[in-house]
Design an enzyme around this catalytic site. Structure first.
Site, PDB file in Angstrom:
ATOM      1  N   GLY A 155      -6.407 -32.935 -22.909  1.00  0.00           N
ATOM      2  CA  GLY A 155      -6.968 -33.632 -24.071  1.00  0.00           C
ATOM      3  C   GLY A 155      -6.585 -32.861 -25.333  1.00  0.00           C
ATOM      4  O   GLY A 155      -5.618 -32.089 -25.340  1.00  0.00           O
ATOM      5  N   ILE A 157      -7.879 -30.280 -26.856  1.00  0.00           N
ATOM      6  CA  ILE A 157      -7.861 -28.812 -26.783  1.00  0.00           C
ATOM      7  C   ILE A 157      -6.763 -28.351 -25.820  1.00  0.00           C
ATOM      8  O   ILE A 157      -5.995 -27.427 -26.133  1.00  0.00           O
ATOM      9  CB  ILE A 157      -9.254 -28.277 -26.364  1.00  0.00           C
ATOM     10  CG1 ILE A 157     -10.275 -28.621 -27.452  1.00  0.00           C
ATOM     11  CG2 ILE A 157      -9.203 -26.769 -26.121  1.00  0.00           C
ATOM     12  CD1 ILE A 157     -11.730 -28.382 -27.067  1.00  0.00           C
ATOM     13  N   ARG A 178      -5.395 -39.153 -16.594  1.00  0.00           N
ATOM     14  CA  ARG A 178      -4.230 -40.022 -16.854  1.00  0.00           C
ATOM     15  C   ARG A 178      -3.062 -39.167 -17.304  1.00  0.00           C
ATOM     16  O   ARG A 178      -3.258 -38.204 -18.061  1.00  0.00           O
ATOM     17  CB  ARG A 178      -4.555 -41.018 -17.975  1.00  0.00           C
ATOM     18  CG  ARG A 178      -5.278 -42.273 -17.475  1.00  0.00           C
ATOM     19  CD  ARG A 178      -5.438 -43.308 -18.572  1.00  0.00           C
ATOM     20  NE  ARG A 178      -6.153 -42.824 -19.745  1.00  0.00           N
ATOM     21  CZ  ARG A 178      -5.634 -42.735 -20.949  1.00  0.00           C
ATOM     22  NH1 ARG A 178      -4.385 -43.071 -21.184  1.00  0.00           N
ATOM     23  NH2 ARG A 178      -6.352 -42.282 -21.973  1.00  0.00           N
ATOM     24  N   ALA A 237     -14.345 -24.331 -21.116  1.00  0.00           N
ATOM     25  CA  ALA A 237     -14.674 -25.763 -21.235  1.00  0.00           C
ATOM     26  C   ALA A 237     -16.186 -25.971 -21.098  1.00  0.00           C
ATOM     27  O   ALA A 237     -16.894 -26.138 -22.098  1.00  0.00           O
ATOM     28  CB  ALA A 237     -13.906 -26.545 -20.190  1.00  0.00           C
ATOM     29  N   ARG A 238     -16.693 -25.944 -19.873  1.00  0.00           N
ATOM     30  CA  ARG A 238     -18.120 -26.137 -19.636  1.00  0.00           C
ATOM     31  C   ARG A 238     -18.537 -25.426 -18.366  1.00  0.00           C
ATOM     32  O   ARG A 238     -17.808 -25.451 -17.369  1.00  0.00           O
ATOM     33  CB  ARG A 238     -18.458 -27.620 -19.451  1.00  0.00           C
ATOM     34  CG  ARG A 238     -18.817 -28.327 -20.722  1.00  0.00           C
ATOM     35  CD  ARG A 238     -20.121 -27.792 -21.337  1.00  0.00           C
ATOM     36  NE  ARG A 238     -20.439 -28.448 -22.580  1.00  0.00           N
ATOM     37  CZ  ARG A 238     -19.935 -28.133 -23.775  1.00  0.00           C
ATOM     38  NH1 ARG A 238     -19.096 -27.135 -23.915  1.00  0.00           N
ATOM     39  NH2 ARG A 238     -20.294 -28.801 -24.855  1.00  0.00           N
ATOM     40  N   GLU A 267     -26.148 -21.767 -17.983  1.00  0.00           N
ATOM     41  CA  GLU A 267     -26.196 -20.997 -19.227  1.00  0.00           C
ATOM     42  C   GLU A 267     -27.584 -21.023 -19.843  1.00  0.00           C
ATOM     43  O   GLU A 267     -28.206 -22.083 -19.823  1.00  0.00           O
ATOM     44  CB  GLU A 267     -25.253 -21.685 -20.236  1.00  0.00           C
ATOM     45  CG  GLU A 267     -24.004 -20.962 -20.540  1.00  0.00           C
ATOM     46  CD  GLU A 267     -23.072 -21.826 -21.373  1.00  0.00           C
ATOM     47  OE1 GLU A 267     -22.027 -22.194 -20.852  1.00  0.00           O
ATOM     48  OE2 GLU A 267     -23.418 -22.149 -22.519  1.00  0.00           O
ATOM     49  N   HIS A 285     -20.130 -18.293 -24.768  1.00  0.00           N
ATOM     50  CA  HIS A 285     -19.883 -19.648 -25.270  1.00  0.00           C
ATOM     51  C   HIS A 285     -19.560 -19.640 -26.771  1.00  0.00           C
ATOM     52  O   HIS A 285     -20.228 -20.305 -27.566  1.00  0.00           O
ATOM     53  CB  HIS A 285     -21.090 -20.556 -24.975  1.00  0.00           C
ATOM     54  CG  HIS A 285     -20.729 -22.016 -24.934  1.00  0.00           C
ATOM     55  ND1 HIS A 285     -21.341 -22.923 -24.119  1.00  0.00           N
ATOM     56  CD2 HIS A 285     -19.810 -22.732 -25.640  1.00  0.00           C
ATOM     57  CE1 HIS A 285     -20.821 -24.129 -24.312  1.00  0.00           C
ATOM     58  NE2 HIS A 285     -19.894 -24.026 -25.230  1.00  0.00           N
ATOM     59  N   ILE A 286     -18.513 -18.871 -27.107  1.00  0.00           N
ATOM     60  CA  ILE A 286     -18.161 -18.718 -28.530  1.00  0.00           C
ATOM     61  C   ILE A 286     -16.735 -19.205 -28.833  1.00  0.00           C
ATOM     62  O   ILE A 286     -16.193 -18.889 -29.891  1.00  0.00           O
ATOM     63  CB  ILE A 286     -18.290 -17.247 -28.992  1.00  0.00           C
ATOM     64  CG1 ILE A 286     -17.442 -16.315 -28.107  1.00  0.00           C
ATOM     65  CG2 ILE A 286     -19.750 -16.818 -29.020  1.00  0.00           C
ATOM     66  CD1 ILE A 286     -17.234 -14.924 -28.710  1.00  0.00           C
TER      67      ILE A 286
HETATM   68  C1  DGY Z   1     -18.506 -27.958 -27.922  1.00  0.00           C
HETATM   69  O1  DGY Z   1     -18.334 -28.328 -29.085  1.00  0.00           O
HETATM   70  O2  DGY Z   1     -18.750 -28.721 -27.010  1.00  0.00           O
HETATM   71  C2  DGY Z   1     -18.382 -26.498 -27.688  1.00  0.00           C
HETATM   72  O3  DGY Z   1     -18.624 -26.137 -26.376  1.00  0.00           O
HETATM   73  C3  DGY Z   1     -19.313 -25.762 -28.618  1.00  0.00           C
HETATM   74  O4  DGY Z   1     -18.678 -24.612 -28.961  1.00  0.00           O
END
Ligand code: DGY
Length: 336
Positions: A155, A157, A178, A237-238, A267, A285-286
């Site tokens: 995507g 990023i 995709r 990412a997450r 988290e 998460h920075i």
């Molecule tokens: C987001 O924007 O989803 C990021 O994880 C926050 O830094």
């Protein structure tokens, strides 16, 4: 009369001033985190809210907020918000796409380089007074240049991460739901492969997928077992897209070379095994946290909120089927 809004965490003064020009603002510049009950109490009479990733917005919360029209997240991800529940309740939800792509990609590279070249570990060694002079085999790491970079999720990023790989002369493989357009693949110099092939061929595997039920543990025990011995995993990412317990085992076994992690399952809690590992770089998460980008995110969220409450057409509306109290206009242009 100005609509009442809540800002759940501290934001920039000029963003607060912008909001105050349009809304009656209850701010939290003291930055005290709100638990679910405090959030519910503070939001009960509000028309809008600026939320952050720590604020859970679900059906229970919405049930106590009958006047709420808009929830505007200061983030591109919105897995802290139950979008379906908001839609059922007629509440608009927005996010902040676009403004954080480059900073997040930069930070992904910080994790790649720090993990591969053992920057944090060697810094700690030096500070502890343990360095007694140069020797040949000290802190040998993995080369980044010419290594195969695998990107899961091409995507916005992921594409910026791929573009940066060209300076390191890296072959880039990717997998996404995709296949990207040919011109995107050319710009990224990236080759589409199946997920298993991506996992098996990458020297460095970096994740850029949102969290959803379909991406829960998308890198789990099975995928970790398929990775090359000595490979490096990067997750900015997450939390939850990686099975952290399985990752800790793969690192402890010595199968993986290392991991650079900015996000975690559960988290802000950290899997206890990860904290003690030297081949892991951990950050809280920075990835988007440059001053300019965090400001841009806050301002974009504020603009979304003001637009939602004044026109019903926030630029980054995630549930265009809801335009609470406003005439229907068709889908918003920027939904993720
Ligand atoms: C987001 O924007 O989803 C990021 O994880 C926050 O830094």
């Amino acid at each position: 009369m100005k609509p009442d809004i809540l800002v759940t965490r501290e934001i920039f003064d000029d963003v607060l001033e912008y909001l105050a020009g349009h809304c009656a603002v209850a701010a939290n510049q003291g930055d005290t985190p709100m638990d679910a009950r405090t959030l519910a109490r503070n939001l009960a009479d509000k028309a809008g809210v600026l939320t952050t990733l720590g604020d859970r917005v679900d059906a229970d919360l919405l049930a106590g907020c009958p006047r709420l029209k808009a929830v505007c997240n200061i983030a591109v991800g919105f897995n802290n918000i139950d979008l379906a529940a908001c839609t059922r309740a007629g509440v608009m939800v927005t996010n902040t796409p676009g403004v954080l792509d480059e900073s997040t990609a930069d930070f992904t590279w910080a994790l790649i380089l720090a993990t591969a070249r053992r920057v944090v570990e060697s810094d700690a060694h030096l500070r502890a007074g343990e360095w007694h002079g140069w020797y040949l085999k000290q802190f040998m790491g993995a080369d980044v240049h010419h290594a195969t970079l695998g990107i899961l999720g091409l995507g916005r990023i992921g594409r910026q991460v791929a573009r940066r790989a060209q300076g390191f002369d890296m072959p880039v493989l990717y997998h996404s739901t995709r296949q990207a357009d040919p011109q995107v693949e050319r710009a990224c110099n990236a080759t589409f492969v199946g997920k298993d092939e991506l996992v098996a061929r990458s020297d460095i595997l970096t994740l850029h997928v949102p969290y959803a039920s379909s991406t829960h543990h998308i890198i789990g025990r099975q995928e970790l077992a398929m990775m090359k011995p000595g490979a490096i995993l990067i997750n900015a990412a997450r939390g939850g897209v990686v099975d952290d317990a399985a990752l800790a085992e793969a690192l402890a076994d010595g199968r993986l070379g290392g991991a650079g992690l900015d996000v975690f399952e559960n988290e802000p809690a950290l899997h206890p095994a990860l904290a003690g590992m030297r081949n892991v770089v951990l950050t809280p998460h920075i990835a988007s946290s440059s001053t300019a980008t965090r400001h841009a995110m806050a301002m974009l969220a504020a603009r979304n909120l003001v637009a939602a409450l004044t026109t019903g057409q926030p630029p980054h509306l995630l549930n265009p089927e809801v335009r609470a109290g406003f005439p229907a206009e068709g889908p918003g242009p920027h939904a993720r």
